[in-house]
Design a protein around this motif. Sequence first.
Motif, PDB file in Angstrom:
ATOM      1  N   LEU A 282       9.697  10.747 -16.061  1.00  0.00           N
ATOM      2  CA  LEU A 282      10.091  11.363 -14.716  1.00  0.00           C
ATOM      3  C   LEU A 282       8.890  11.541 -13.934  1.00  0.00           C
ATOM      4  CD1 LEU A 282      12.510  14.526 -15.765  1.00  0.00           C
ATOM      5  CD2 LEU A 282      13.105  12.153 -14.903  1.00  0.00           C
ATOM      6  N   SER A 283       9.210  11.337 -12.582  1.00  0.00           N
ATOM      7  CA  SER A 283       7.998  11.921 -11.284  1.00  0.00           C
ATOM      8  C   SER A 283       7.980  13.032 -11.053  1.00  0.00           C
ATOM      9  CB  SER A 283       8.342  10.865 -10.326  1.00  0.00           C
ATOM     10  OG  SER A 283       9.257  11.059  -9.740  1.00  0.00           O
ATOM     11  N   GLY A 284       9.241  13.837 -11.067  1.00  0.00           N
ATOM     12  CA  GLY A 284       9.444  15.274 -10.833  1.00  0.00           C
ATOM     13  C   GLY A 284      10.102  15.124  -9.506  1.00  0.00           C
ATOM     14  N   ARG A 285      10.720  14.188  -8.840  1.00  0.00           N
ATOM     15  CA  ARG A 285      11.132  14.000  -7.514  1.00  0.00           C
ATOM     16  C   ARG A 285      12.741  13.758  -7.740  1.00  0.00           C
ATOM     17  NH1 ARG A 285       6.627  11.371  -6.407  1.00  0.00           N
ATOM     18  NH2 ARG A 285       7.931   9.371  -6.871  1.00  0.00           N
ATOM     19  N   GLU A 286      13.172  13.830  -9.045  1.00  0.00           N
ATOM     20  CA  GLU A 286      14.631  13.062  -9.289  1.00  0.00           C
ATOM     21  C   GLU A 286      15.435  14.796  -9.386  1.00  0.00           C
ATOM     22  OE1 GLU A 286      11.801  10.331 -11.716  1.00  0.00           O
ATOM     23  OE2 GLU A 286      12.069  12.715 -11.267  1.00  0.00           O
ATOM     24  N   ARG A 287      16.495  14.414  -9.218  1.00  0.00           N
ATOM     25  CA  ARG A 287      17.676  15.536  -9.419  1.00  0.00           C
ATOM     26  C   ARG A 287      18.225  15.418 -10.915  1.00  0.00           C
ATOM     27  NH1 ARG A 287      22.322  14.750  -5.117  1.00  0.00           N
ATOM     28  NH2 ARG A 287      22.124  12.812  -5.863  1.00  0.00           N
ATOM     29  N   VAL A 288      17.716  16.408 -11.715  1.00  0.00           N
ATOM     30  CA  VAL A 288      17.874  16.475 -13.232  1.00  0.00           C
ATOM     31  C   VAL A 288      18.855  17.428 -13.317  1.00  0.00           C
ATOM     32  CG1 VAL A 288      16.898  16.842 -15.361  1.00  0.00           C
ATOM     33  CG2 VAL A 288      15.724  15.758 -13.502  1.00  0.00           C
ATOM     34  N   VAL A 289      19.869  16.894 -14.328  1.00  0.00           N
ATOM     35  CA  VAL A 289      21.128  17.901 -14.635  1.00  0.00           C
ATOM     36  C   VAL A 289      20.417  18.947 -15.382  1.00  0.00           C
ATOM     37  CG1 VAL A 289      23.296  17.913 -15.762  1.00  0.00           C
ATOM     38  CG2 VAL A 289      22.698  15.998 -14.536  1.00  0.00           C
ATOM     39  N   LEU A 290      20.785  19.949 -15.173  1.00  0.00           N
ATOM     40  CA  LEU A 290      20.281  21.377 -15.809  1.00  0.00           C
ATOM     41  C   LEU A 290      20.819  21.700 -17.047  1.00  0.00           C
ATOM     42  CD1 LEU A 290      17.648  23.387 -15.250  1.00  0.00           C
ATOM     43  CD2 LEU A 290      19.259  24.775 -14.249  1.00  0.00           C
ATOM     44  N   ARG A 291      22.272  21.602 -16.974  1.00  0.00           N
ATOM     45  CA  ARG A 291      23.104  22.060 -18.266  1.00  0.00           C
ATOM     46  C   ARG A 291      24.375  21.029 -18.099  1.00  0.00           C
ATOM     47  NH1 ARG A 291      21.052  27.008 -15.852  1.00  0.00           N
ATOM     48  NH2 ARG A 291      23.048  26.856 -14.256  1.00  0.00           N
ATOM     49  N   ALA A 292      25.074  20.987 -19.274  1.00  0.00           N
ATOM     50  CA  ALA A 292      26.215  20.608 -19.475  1.00  0.00           C
ATOM     51  C   ALA A 292      26.035  18.841 -19.635  1.00  0.00           C
ATOM     52  CB  ALA A 292      27.217  20.872 -18.310  1.00  0.00           C
ATOM     53  N   GLY A 293      24.682  18.563 -19.442  1.00  0.00           N
ATOM     54  CA  GLY A 293      24.496  17.207 -19.788  1.00  0.00           C
ATOM     55  C   GLY A 293      25.326  16.323 -20.788  1.00  0.00           C
ATOM     56  N   GLY A 294      25.434  17.294 -21.884  1.00  0.00           N
ATOM     57  CA  GLY A 294      25.885  16.634 -23.260  1.00  0.00           C
ATOM     58  C   GLY A 294      27.509  16.441 -23.046  1.00  0.00           C
ATOM     59  N   PHE A 295      28.105  16.789 -21.584  1.00  0.00           N
ATOM     60  CA  PHE A 295      29.626  16.448 -21.447  1.00  0.00           C
ATOM     61  C   PHE A 295      29.693  15.313 -20.354  1.00  0.00           C
ATOM     62  CE2 PHE A 295      29.632  20.698 -22.384  1.00  0.00           C
ATOM     63  CZ  PHE A 295      30.691  20.822 -23.476  1.00  0.00           C
ATOM     64  N   LEU A 296      28.607  14.666 -20.161  1.00  0.00           N
ATOM     65  CA  LEU A 296      28.434  13.414 -19.319  1.00  0.00           C
ATOM     66  C   LEU A 296      28.323  12.231 -19.997  1.00  0.00           C
ATOM     67  CD1 LEU A 296      26.143  14.903 -16.313  1.00  0.00           C
ATOM     68  CD2 LEU A 296      28.666  14.617 -16.428  1.00  0.00           C
ATOM     69  N   ASN A 297      28.932  11.019 -19.230  1.00  0.00           N
ATOM     70  CA  ASN A 297      28.509   9.928 -19.563  1.00  0.00           C
ATOM     71  C   ASN A 297      27.803   9.009 -18.537  1.00  0.00           C
ATOM     72  OD1 ASN A 297      29.900   9.938 -22.458  1.00  0.00           O
ATOM     73  ND2 ASN A 297      31.663  10.234 -21.256  1.00  0.00           N
ATOM     74  N   PRO A 298      27.015   7.845 -18.921  1.00  0.00           N
ATOM     75  CA  PRO A 298      26.485   7.236 -17.891  1.00  0.00           C
ATOM     76  C   PRO A 298      27.339   6.631 -16.944  1.00  0.00           C
ATOM     77  CG  PRO A 298      25.341   6.677 -19.868  1.00  0.00           C
ATOM     78  CD  PRO A 298      26.473   7.612 -20.246  1.00  0.00           C
ATOM     79  N   GLY A 299      27.178   6.893 -15.723  1.00  0.00           N
ATOM     80  CA  GLY A 299      28.182   6.348 -14.430  1.00  0.00           C
ATOM     81  C   GLY A 299      29.236   7.409 -14.121  1.00  0.00           C
ATOM     82  N   ASP A 300      29.300   8.385 -14.795  1.00  0.00           N
ATOM     83  CA  ASP A 300      30.154   9.487 -14.385  1.00  0.00           C
ATOM     84  C   ASP A 300      30.070  10.020 -12.884  1.00  0.00           C
ATOM     85  OD1 ASP A 300      31.612   9.291 -16.725  1.00  0.00           O
ATOM     86  OD2 ASP A 300      30.859  11.260 -17.395  1.00  0.00           O
ATOM     87  N   LYS A 301      30.882  10.237 -12.126  1.00  0.00           N
ATOM     88  CA  LYS A 301      30.671  10.635 -10.610  1.00  0.00           C
ATOM     89  C   LYS A 301      30.884  12.117 -10.822  1.00  0.00           C
ATOM     90  CE  LYS A 301      30.865   9.681  -6.145  1.00  0.00           C
ATOM     91  NZ  LYS A 301      30.017   8.729  -5.486  1.00  0.00           N
ATOM     92  N   VAL A 302      29.795  12.923 -10.125  1.00  0.00           N
ATOM     93  CA  VAL A 302      29.926  14.382 -10.404  1.00  0.00           C
ATOM     94  C   VAL A 302      29.414  14.916  -8.854  1.00  0.00           C
ATOM     95  CG1 VAL A 302      28.643  14.229 -12.456  1.00  0.00           C
ATOM     96  CG2 VAL A 302      26.990  14.002 -10.330  1.00  0.00           C
ATOM     97  N   ARG A 303      29.632  16.279  -8.800  1.00  0.00           N
ATOM     98  CA  ARG A 303      29.367  16.815  -7.505  1.00  0.00           C
ATOM     99  C   ARG A 303      27.981  17.786  -7.868  1.00  0.00           C
ATOM    100  NH1 ARG A 303      34.641  20.071  -5.877  1.00  0.00           N
ATOM    101  NH2 ARG A 303      33.040  20.610  -4.417  1.00  0.00           N
ATOM    102  N   PRO A 304      27.043  17.368  -7.458  1.00  0.00           N
ATOM    103  CA  PRO A 304      25.571  18.081  -7.877  1.00  0.00           C
ATOM    104  C   PRO A 304      25.396  19.313  -7.002  1.00  0.00           C
ATOM    105  CG  PRO A 304      25.121  16.276  -6.591  1.00  0.00           C
ATOM    106  CD  PRO A 304      26.776  16.055  -6.664  1.00  0.00           C
ATOM    107  N   VAL A 305      25.011  20.216  -7.542  1.00  0.00           N
ATOM    108  CA  VAL A 305      24.858  21.584  -7.000  1.00  0.00           C
ATOM    109  C   VAL A 305      23.257  22.018  -7.421  1.00  0.00           C
ATOM    110  CG1 VAL A 305      25.335  24.224  -6.515  1.00  0.00           C
ATOM    111  CG2 VAL A 305      27.071  22.564  -7.080  1.00  0.00           C
ATOM    112  N   VAL A 306      22.173  21.928  -6.431  1.00  0.00           N
ATOM    113  CA  VAL A 306      21.177  22.163  -6.704  1.00  0.00           C
ATOM    114  C   VAL A 306      20.829  23.464  -6.712  1.00  0.00           C
ATOM    115  CG1 VAL A 306      18.620  21.754  -5.806  1.00  0.00           C
ATOM    116  CG2 VAL A 306      20.573  20.255  -5.199  1.00  0.00           C
ATOM    117  N   GLN A 307      20.090  23.798  -7.847  1.00  0.00           N
ATOM    118  CA  GLN A 307      19.570  25.396  -8.091  1.00  0.00           C
ATOM    119  C   GLN A 307      18.520  25.871  -7.474  1.00  0.00           C
ATOM    120  OE1 GLN A 307      19.304  27.190 -12.284  1.00  0.00           O
ATOM    121  NE2 GLN A 307      17.103  26.735 -11.901  1.00  0.00           N
ATOM    122  N   LYS A 308      18.624  26.707  -6.790  1.00  0.00           N
ATOM    123  CA  LYS A 308      17.712  27.385  -5.729  1.00  0.00           C
ATOM    124  C   LYS A 308      16.426  27.767  -6.696  1.00  0.00           C
ATOM    125  CE  LYS A 308      19.783  26.033  -2.286  1.00  0.00           C
ATOM    126  NZ  LYS A 308      19.488  24.901  -1.242  1.00  0.00           N
TER     127      LYS A 308
END
Length: 389
Positions: free
Chosen positions: A363-389
């Motif tokens: 990681l470079s630190g500039r990516e949007r990383v899934v904070l939680r619930a990553g275990g329920f995702l599969n590569p290629g899944d379409k998501v609605r990201p919400v950025v944590q403040k």
Amino acid sequence: MNYETTINMTGALPQSDGEPQDPASTRRLWVIGGLIAAALIGVWFFMHSGDSAAPDEGKNAQAQVVTVVVPGTTTIPRSITASGTIAARREMPVGVAGEGGQIVQVLVDAGDWVKAGQVLAVIDRSVQSQQIASQAANVEVAAADARLAQANLDRALKLVERGFISKADVDRLTATRDAAVARVRVARASLGELGARAARLNIVAPASGLVLTRAAEPGQVVSPGAGVLFSMARDGQMEMQARLSEADLARLSVGASAEVTPVGTTRAFSGQVWQLSPTIDQTSREGIARIALSYDNALRPGGFATATLTSGMITAPLLPESAILSDDKGSYVFVIDGDNKAVRRPVKTGEVSARGIAVVEGLSGRERVVLRAGGFLNPGDKVRPVVQK
């Protein structure tokens, strides 16, 4: 011939009594059927026109909502965790320095602080005391002979001036006086030797420090080959001998800070690496880092402890434990790309602290990383990201 034709108002086929139908009636039936079909098609298009107008909205309504974070980078100290044992930094074994004999008194015990030269135990010296007394008498005899020889010489010097004694007699008396004085020095030297031998019967502390062990008891007969009777820690200084792999040992340098926690306590003691092993054990492939510690009664030589050593600083993204997943392929995280799709990203983790886990590779630190619930995702899944403040 008369024909009767009945047209079903619901759109059914014409009913006949078996005679041929009128061509005009047949055309009317086809016209009515066409109108009904056109009406049905119009109704179908009207009902489905909303679906074709907004396909993306429907897909977005079904996309999973996930919380993401942009970690950035943080400068954190690089640490190494190791285990080892507590020991005296400079352990001093104390044994019999003299002829030995029977111990008559032990003056200290394990845990006592002593000064340099302080007597730890006393060995019987009755025989040596008699030898010292005898030699002291010999010193007195030699001294008396020396005084007599000096007196004879003094009288001869007075008579030689009158011519009653020859020069040769004076020389002989002078030699006798010098020999008597020499015998006094020899006797005194012998007395000093006996005194030194007797003094060595005392087992004394070679330096100030803490008595760690005691293996001497009254009545015990000891000799120069009896081994260690006391062991001491010079000035009470302690150390932890931390065992490290070759790679971790190469990352350290003398002066590196460390926090040492003995087993059985949560208290940490601050120390510094004062020596790194110049060799590696060929069996375990490990070396030893010696961490200097100040004296504390909670530091017991021989006890087990763990140490956290600081080996410089690193700059890396920090993520909470919930963001980092692992499987048989290793550690990974999910990042969200520009199309809001989940992408698996292999990572390598490093330092673990209360603030999070450092990601040293991937990681470079500039990516949007899934904070939680990553275990329920599969590569290629379409998501609605919400950025944590």
